[in-house]
Enzyme design. Structure first.
Site, PDB file in Angstrom:
ATOM      1  N   ASN A 182       0.868  -1.178   0.000  1.00 43.15           N
ATOM      2  CA  ASN A 182       0.000   0.000   0.000  1.00 43.15           C
ATOM      3  C   ASN A 182       0.906   1.229   0.000  1.00 43.15           C
ATOM      4  OD1 ASN A 182      -1.807   2.040   0.504  1.00 43.15           O
ATOM      5  ND2 ASN A 182      -2.304   1.379   2.598  1.00 43.15           N
ATOM      6  N   LYS A 233       0.091   4.284  -0.154  1.00 44.63           N
ATOM      7  CA  LYS A 233      -0.507   5.451   0.506  1.00 44.63           C
ATOM      8  C   LYS A 233      -0.325   6.698  -0.365  1.00 44.63           C
ATOM      9  CE  LYS A 233       0.063   3.046   4.814  1.00 44.63           C
ATOM     10  NZ  LYS A 233       0.273   3.073   6.257  1.00 44.63           N
ATOM     11  N   HIS A 277      -9.387   1.088   5.133  1.00 47.43           N
ATOM     12  CA  HIS A 277      -8.076   1.240   5.774  1.00 47.43           C
ATOM     13  C   HIS A 277      -8.206   2.164   6.989  1.00 47.43           C
ATOM     14  CE1 HIS A 277      -3.931   2.350   6.487  1.00 47.43           C
ATOM     15  NE2 HIS A 277      -3.620   1.220   5.874  1.00 47.43           N
ATOM     16  N   GLU A 304      -6.460   4.479   8.056  1.00 46.11           N
ATOM     17  CA  GLU A 304      -6.220   5.908   7.808  1.00 46.11           C
ATOM     18  C   GLU A 304      -7.443   6.566   7.164  1.00 46.11           C
ATOM     19  OE1 GLU A 304      -2.475   5.362   5.802  1.00 46.11           O
ATOM     20  OE2 GLU A 304      -1.618   4.713   7.711  1.00 46.11           O
ATOM     21  N   GLU A 323      -5.365  -5.375  10.520  1.00 54.04           N
ATOM     22  CA  GLU A 323      -4.316  -4.402  10.791  1.00 54.04           C
ATOM     23  C   GLU A 323      -4.589  -3.711  12.120  1.00 54.04           C
ATOM     24  OE1 GLU A 323      -2.331  -3.054   6.883  1.00 54.04           O
ATOM     25  OE2 GLU A 323      -4.087  -1.806   7.192  1.00 54.04           O
ATOM     26  N   GLY A 375       2.635   1.668  10.948  1.00 54.94           N
ATOM     27  CA  GLY A 375       3.614   2.740  10.822  1.00 54.94           C
ATOM     28  C   GLY A 375       4.294   3.113  12.123  1.00 54.94           C
ATOM     29  N   SER A 412       3.482  -2.688  10.318  1.00 53.61           N
ATOM     30  CA  SER A 412       4.926  -2.830  10.510  1.00 53.61           C
ATOM     31  C   SER A 412       5.474  -4.190  10.076  1.00 53.61           C
ATOM     32  CB  SER A 412       5.306  -2.522  11.955  1.00 53.61           C
ATOM     33  OG  SER A 412       4.943  -1.186  12.280  1.00 53.61           O
TER      34      SER A 412
END
Ligand code: PGA
Length: 249
Positions: free
Chosen positions: A9, A11, A95, A97, A167, A173, A213
């Site tokens: 991904n 991003k 996702h 985010e 996730e 991250g 991660s």
């Protein structure tokens, strides 16, 4: 047998030119690989150029979202009709985010999922709990609500076109990753939810990726777990060497 699926991904990283260059480099590295699926998700604006650069490749292109309608007065949104036309294969939905910054909800993911499938695309549906939810013992409740919300009205025959990505938000991250055992426990929990909602056979066939991660140093141990079928990778998918190591785990 579930075929491993490793997805990068990107991003909001890489310009269009950088994306094309990177995709070509990956293409050279991954020639001939058939025993696992390789997916990359560039930015929307780079999607068409990346697909052009990858003609006759075993790398499949995903986008990081798609709208729940095919057309309409939805300024700035992206229709799955165009994605299908370009040769996009997967759409990442839900996702964390998007959930955090764009108010994405399970109900919206559900509408998007239905439209993505109607347009002949496959989906990677992301679920995961925050640190606070995990620490307050709500992880199972949160994951169940996400899975049930996102899969509302999704038929058994559609499951073959869906991958779930677990996730944990606290691992994205941050450099903190769930241990392989912690991750596997949640994967098994998700598989049991799907078995209950659909049936055991469908649950056994469903692929569940881990994300948060994932790096060359930990992918082997993660992939050795019985319920982990792949990885959805952010940071470590942005360099040729590390994404190569991930795909060739
Ligand atoms: P990360 O991101 O690998 O950088 O933690 C994962 C993701 O957001 O899918």
């Amino acid at each position: 047998m579930r075929k491993p699926i490793i997805a990068g991904n990107w991003k909001m990283y890489k310009s269009v030119k950088e994306s094309v260059k990177f995709a070509k480099q990956l293409n050279e590295k991954f020639k001939g690989i058939q025993d696992r699926e390789i997916v990359i998700a560039p930015t929307f604006i780079a999607t068409a150029s990346v697909i052009d650069a990858l003609s006759f490749s075993n790398i499949q292109v995903a986008t990081q979202d798609a709208h729940w309608e095919n057309e309409g007065a939805f300024t700035s949104q992206i229709s799955p009709v165009s994605l299908q036309e370009l040769g996009v294969k997967f759409v990442i939905l839900g996702h964390s985010e998007k959930r955090q910054y764009d108010n994405e909800t399970d109900a919206r993911v559900n509408r998007k999922l239905k439209n993505v499938l109607r347009n002949g695309l496959k989906a990677i549906v992301c679920v995961g709990e925050t640190l606070q939810e995990r620490e307050s013992g709500k992880m199972e409740k949160v994951i169940s609500a996400q899975v049930n919300g996102c899969f509302e009205g999704i038929g058994l025959s559609d499951l073959i076109n869906i991958v779930i990505a677990y996730e944990p938000v606290w691992a994205i991250g941050t450099g903190k990753n769930a241990t392989p055992e912690q991750a596997n426990e949640v994967h098994a929990f998700i598989r049991a939810l799907i078995a209950k909602k659909y049936n055991k056979e469908a649950a056994e066939a469903l692929r569940i990726q881990y994300g948060g991660s994932v790096k060359p140093e930990n992918i082997k141990q993660l992939m050795a777990q019985p319920d982990i079928d792949g990885a959805l990778v952010g940071g470590a998918s942005l360099k040729v060497d590390s994404f190569e190591a991930l795909v060739k785990f």
